[in-house]
Design a protein around this motif. Structure first.
Motif, PDB file in Angstrom:
ATOM      1  N   LYS A  20       0.856  -1.190   0.000  1.00 29.27           N
ATOM      2  CA  LYS A  20       0.000   0.000   0.000  1.00 29.27           C
ATOM      3  C   LYS A  20       0.887   1.233   0.000  1.00 29.27           C
ATOM      4  O   LYS A  20       1.968   1.238   0.601  1.00 29.27           O
ATOM      5  CB  LYS A  20      -0.975  -0.002   1.183  1.00 29.27           C
ATOM      6  CG  LYS A  20      -0.361  -0.149   2.545  1.00 29.27           C
ATOM      7  CD  LYS A  20      -1.428  -0.271   3.614  1.00 29.27           C
ATOM      8  CE  LYS A  20      -0.765  -0.565   4.955  1.00 29.27           C
ATOM      9  NZ  LYS A  20      -1.704  -0.684   6.028  1.00 29.27           N
ATOM     10  N   ALA A  21       0.445   2.239  -0.748  1.00 28.50           N
ATOM     11  CA  ALA A  21       1.232   3.472  -0.859  1.00 28.50           C
ATOM     12  C   ALA A  21       0.306   4.603  -1.276  1.00 28.50           C
ATOM     13  O   ALA A  21      -0.824   4.369  -1.700  1.00 28.50           O
ATOM     14  CB  ALA A  21       2.336   3.285  -1.902  1.00 28.50           C
ATOM     15  N   VAL A  22       0.802   5.834  -1.140  1.00 26.87           N
ATOM     16  CA  VAL A  22       0.034   6.999  -1.597  1.00 26.87           C
ATOM     17  C   VAL A  22       0.592   7.426  -2.944  1.00 26.87           C
ATOM     18  O   VAL A  22       1.704   7.044  -3.328  1.00 26.87           O
ATOM     19  CB  VAL A  22       0.104   8.160  -0.574  1.00 26.87           C
ATOM     20  CG1 VAL A  22      -0.608   7.776   0.709  1.00 26.87           C
ATOM     21  CG2 VAL A  22       1.538   8.567  -0.301  1.00 26.87           C
ATOM     22  N   GLY A  23      -0.198   8.200  -3.685  1.00 26.45           N
ATOM     23  CA  GLY A  23       0.270   8.727  -4.966  1.00 26.45           C
ATOM     24  C   GLY A  23      -0.174   7.884  -6.142  1.00 26.45           C
ATOM     25  O   GLY A  23      -0.899   6.902  -5.995  1.00 26.45           O
ATOM     26  N   GLN A  24       0.289   8.290  -7.309  1.00 26.62           N
ATOM     27  CA  GLN A  24      -0.098   7.661  -8.576  1.00 26.62           C
ATOM     28  C   GLN A  24       0.326   6.189  -8.628  1.00 26.62           C
ATOM     29  O   GLN A  24       1.328   5.793  -8.046  1.00 26.62           O
ATOM     30  CB  GLN A  24       0.591   8.430  -9.714  1.00 26.62           C
ATOM     31  CG  GLN A  24       0.076   8.081 -11.080  1.00 26.62           C
ATOM     32  CD  GLN A  24       0.690   8.982 -12.141  1.00 26.62           C
ATOM     33  OE1 GLN A  24       1.872   9.315 -12.076  1.00 26.62           O
ATOM     34  NE2 GLN A  24      -0.110   9.377 -13.121  1.00 26.62           N
ATOM     35  N   ILE A  25      -0.469   5.388  -9.352  1.00 22.02           N
ATOM     36  CA  ILE A  25      -0.112   3.975  -9.568  1.00 22.02           C
ATOM     37  C   ILE A  25       0.973   3.955 -10.652  1.00 22.02           C
ATOM     38  O   ILE A  25       0.780   4.494 -11.746  1.00 22.02           O
ATOM     39  CB  ILE A  25      -1.355   3.171 -10.025  1.00 22.02           C
ATOM     40  CG1 ILE A  25      -2.429   3.183  -8.924  1.00 22.02           C
ATOM     41  CG2 ILE A  25      -0.967   1.731 -10.381  1.00 22.02           C
ATOM     42  CD1 ILE A  25      -3.813   2.764  -9.380  1.00 22.02           C
ATOM     43  N   ILE A  26       2.117   3.327 -10.342  1.00 24.02           N
ATOM     44  CA  ILE A  26       3.261   3.351 -11.261  1.00 24.02           C
ATOM     45  C   ILE A  26       3.642   1.944 -11.718  1.00 24.02           C
ATOM     46  O   ILE A  26       3.073   0.960 -11.245  1.00 24.02           O
ATOM     47  CB  ILE A  26       4.474   4.078 -10.601  1.00 24.02           C
ATOM     48  CG1 ILE A  26       4.833   3.413  -9.261  1.00 24.02           C
ATOM     49  CG2 ILE A  26       4.175   5.572 -10.409  1.00 24.02           C
ATOM     50  CD1 ILE A  26       6.068   3.982  -8.584  1.00 24.02           C
ATOM     51  N   GLU A  27       4.625   1.872 -12.634  1.00 25.31           N
ATOM     52  CA  GLU A  27       5.021   0.590 -13.225  1.00 25.31           C
ATOM     53  C   GLU A  27       5.429  -0.449 -12.185  1.00 25.31           C
ATOM     54  O   GLU A  27       5.116  -1.630 -12.321  1.00 25.31           O
ATOM     55  CB  GLU A  27       6.170   0.778 -14.228  1.00 25.31           C
ATOM     56  CG  GLU A  27       5.742   1.332 -15.562  1.00 25.31           C
ATOM     57  CD  GLU A  27       5.939   2.845 -15.653  1.00 25.31           C
ATOM     58  OE1 GLU A  27       5.839   3.527 -14.600  1.00 25.31           O
ATOM     59  OE2 GLU A  27       6.169   3.347 -16.760  1.00 25.31           O
ATOM     60  N   SER A  28       6.154  -0.028 -11.152  1.00 25.74           N
ATOM     61  CA  SER A  28       6.598  -0.999 -10.135  1.00 25.74           C
ATOM     62  C   SER A  28       5.415  -1.635  -9.411  1.00 25.74           C
ATOM     63  O   SER A  28       5.460  -2.807  -9.028  1.00 25.74           O
ATOM     64  CB  SER A  28       7.561  -0.343  -9.129  1.00 25.74           C
ATOM     65  OG  SER A  28       6.901   0.697  -8.432  1.00 25.74           O
ATOM     66  N   ASP A  29       4.304  -0.884  -9.253  1.00 24.63           N
ATOM     67  CA  ASP A  29       3.079  -1.452  -8.653  1.00 24.63           C
ATOM     68  C   ASP A  29       2.523  -2.561  -9.545  1.00 24.63           C
ATOM     69  O   ASP A  29       2.094  -3.612  -9.075  1.00 24.63           O
ATOM     70  CB  ASP A  29       2.001  -0.363  -8.481  1.00 24.63           C
ATOM     71  CG  ASP A  29       2.416   0.748  -7.533  1.00 24.63           C
ATOM     72  OD1 ASP A  29       3.148   0.453  -6.561  1.00 24.63           O
ATOM     73  OD2 ASP A  29       2.008   1.904  -7.763  1.00 24.63           O
ATOM     74  N   VAL A  30       2.537  -2.301 -10.867  1.00 23.81           N
ATOM     75  CA  VAL A  30       2.018  -3.274 -11.829  1.00 23.81           C
ATOM     76  C   VAL A  30       2.879  -4.535 -11.828  1.00 23.81           C
ATOM     77  O   VAL A  30       2.367  -5.656 -11.836  1.00 23.81           O
ATOM     78  CB  VAL A  30       1.935  -2.662 -13.248  1.00 23.81           C
ATOM     79  CG1 VAL A  30       1.491  -3.717 -14.264  1.00 23.81           C
ATOM     80  CG2 VAL A  30       0.975  -1.481 -13.271  1.00 23.81           C
ATOM     81  N   LEU A  31       4.208  -4.361 -11.794  1.00 27.66           N
ATOM     82  CA  LEU A  31       5.108  -5.521 -11.786  1.00 27.66           C
ATOM     83  C   LEU A  31       4.911  -6.358 -10.524  1.00 27.66           C
ATOM     84  O   LEU A  31       4.902  -7.591 -10.582  1.00 27.66           O
ATOM     85  CB  LEU A  31       6.572  -5.064 -11.911  1.00 27.66           C
ATOM     86  CG  LEU A  31       6.945  -4.485 -13.280  1.00 27.66           C
ATOM     87  CD1 LEU A  31       8.330  -3.860 -13.247  1.00 27.66           C
ATOM     88  CD2 LEU A  31       6.859  -5.550 -14.371  1.00 27.66           C
ATOM     89  N   LEU A  32       4.735  -5.703  -9.380  1.00 31.11           N
ATOM     90  CA  LEU A  32       4.490  -6.417  -8.118  1.00 31.11           C
ATOM     91  C   LEU A  32       3.172  -7.194  -8.195  1.00 31.11           C
ATOM     92  O   LEU A  32       3.102  -8.366  -7.813  1.00 31.11           O
ATOM     93  CB  LEU A  32       4.471  -5.442  -6.932  1.00 31.11           C
ATOM     94  CG  LEU A  32       4.190  -6.044  -5.550  1.00 31.11           C
ATOM     95  CD1 LEU A  32       5.241  -7.088  -5.176  1.00 31.11           C
ATOM     96  CD2 LEU A  32       4.113  -4.959  -4.488  1.00 31.11           C
ATOM     97  N   ALA A  33       2.114  -6.549  -8.733  1.00 29.18           N
ATOM     98  CA  ALA A  33       0.804  -7.206  -8.871  1.00 29.18           C
ATOM     99  C   ALA A  33       0.907  -8.395  -9.821  1.00 29.18           C
ATOM    100  O   ALA A  33       0.337  -9.458  -9.567  1.00 29.18           O
ATOM    101  CB  ALA A  33      -0.236  -6.208  -9.367  1.00 29.18           C
ATOM    102  N   SER A  34       1.658  -8.235 -10.899  1.00 29.90           N
ATOM    103  CA  SER A  34       1.820  -9.312 -11.874  1.00 29.90           C
ATOM    104  C   SER A  34       2.530 -10.508 -11.244  1.00 29.90           C
ATOM    105  O   SER A  34       2.113 -11.652 -11.398  1.00 29.90           O
ATOM    106  CB  SER A  34       2.611  -8.799 -13.080  1.00 29.90           C
ATOM    107  OG  SER A  34       2.826  -9.839 -13.995  1.00 29.90           O
ATOM    108  N   ALA A  35       3.578 -10.236 -10.511  1.00 31.18           N
ATOM    109  CA  ALA A  35       4.349 -11.308  -9.863  1.00 31.18           C
ATOM    110  C   ALA A  35       3.545 -11.997  -8.759  1.00 31.18           C
ATOM    111  O   ALA A  35       3.748 -13.176  -8.472  1.00 31.18           O
ATOM    112  CB  ALA A  35       5.638 -10.740  -9.283  1.00 31.18           C
ATOM    113  N   SER A  36       2.622 -11.268  -8.141  1.00 32.79           N
ATOM    114  CA  SER A  36       1.857 -11.793  -7.004  1.00 32.79           C
ATOM    115  C   SER A  36       0.474 -12.303  -7.401  1.00 32.79           C
ATOM    116  O   SER A  36      -0.303 -12.710  -6.542  1.00 32.79           O
ATOM    117  CB  SER A  36       1.687 -10.703  -5.941  1.00 32.79           C
ATOM    118  OG  SER A  36       2.911 -10.100  -5.656  1.00 32.79           O
TER     119      SER A  36
END
Length: 198
Positions: A20-36
């Motif tokens: 969980k984090a504040v601010g815009q959704i960025i590429e690293s969020d997508v990569l983490l979601a993809s891996a998980s």
């Protein structure tokens, strides 16, 4: 928001907040979601253009919301969809055996009267004697009718107050006074609240 979603967890379906984090959704969020193998929930935020394109390529779902209750309701509905429906026995009728006719090559035929509800040709059945289930005795096994007749005609259904003749598949030890309980097996959709009561 994170705490509210975690609180939805029940024994059979868990909500895991990986990051969980504040601010815009960025590429690293997508990569983490993809891996998980996770989804991304954005509350009052949007993904960057790069994150949106990466999500499309990776097959990651990004859901954005501006009302907290919408997030909770949607996650709750998704979780309920993962719950296995329970199967419940719904009694449709009780039939009293009033006569037993012994027919060679066929076995015992019960002359019956429908005490309440109805019995159908495709009903599941139990044979009850003095309040004790005589058939079927195995847990998870459902008795079936071999035949259901009115006079000499095969019929699909007999209702309250009517007489009929029937034979029970795999059970010949019927006696006068036995009750044939007709029932259906119905699937009940599970809800998270029904899980929490357990």
């Amino acid at each position: 928001l994170s705490d509210s979603l975690i609180k939805l967890s029940v024994e059979t379906v868990q909500v895991n907040v990986i990051h969980k984090a504040v601010g815009q959704i960025i590429e690293s969020d997508v990569l983490l979601a993809s891996a998980s193998d996770a989804i991304i929930i954005g509350f009052q935020v949007r993904p960057s253009l790069g994150a949106r394109k990466l999500a499309e390529r990776e097959g990651v779902e990004i859901k954005t919301y501006s009302v907290i209750y919408d997030v909770i309701d949607e996650v709750k509905m998704a979780m309920e969809g993962m719950l296995e429906p329970t199967k419940e026995k719904k009694v449709t009728g009780n039939v009293e055996i009033r006569e037993v006719y012994k027919i060679s090559k066929i076995g015992n035929i019960a002359g019956c009267y429908v005490l309440d509800g109805k019995i159908s040709r495709n009903s599941h059945v139990s044979v009850i004697r003095d309040g004790i289930v005589m058939y079927p005795l195995k847990e998870g096994v459902h008795g079936e009718l071999a035949s259901l007749k009115r006079y000499k005609d095969d019929i699909k259904e007999v209702k309250f107050g009517m007489e009929c003749g029937l034979t029970v598949k795999g059970f010949n030890d019927i006696k006068v006074g036995d009750i044939v309980e007709a029932y259906d097996i119905v699937e009940i959709k599970q809800t998270l609240s029904s899980q929490k009561k357990r």
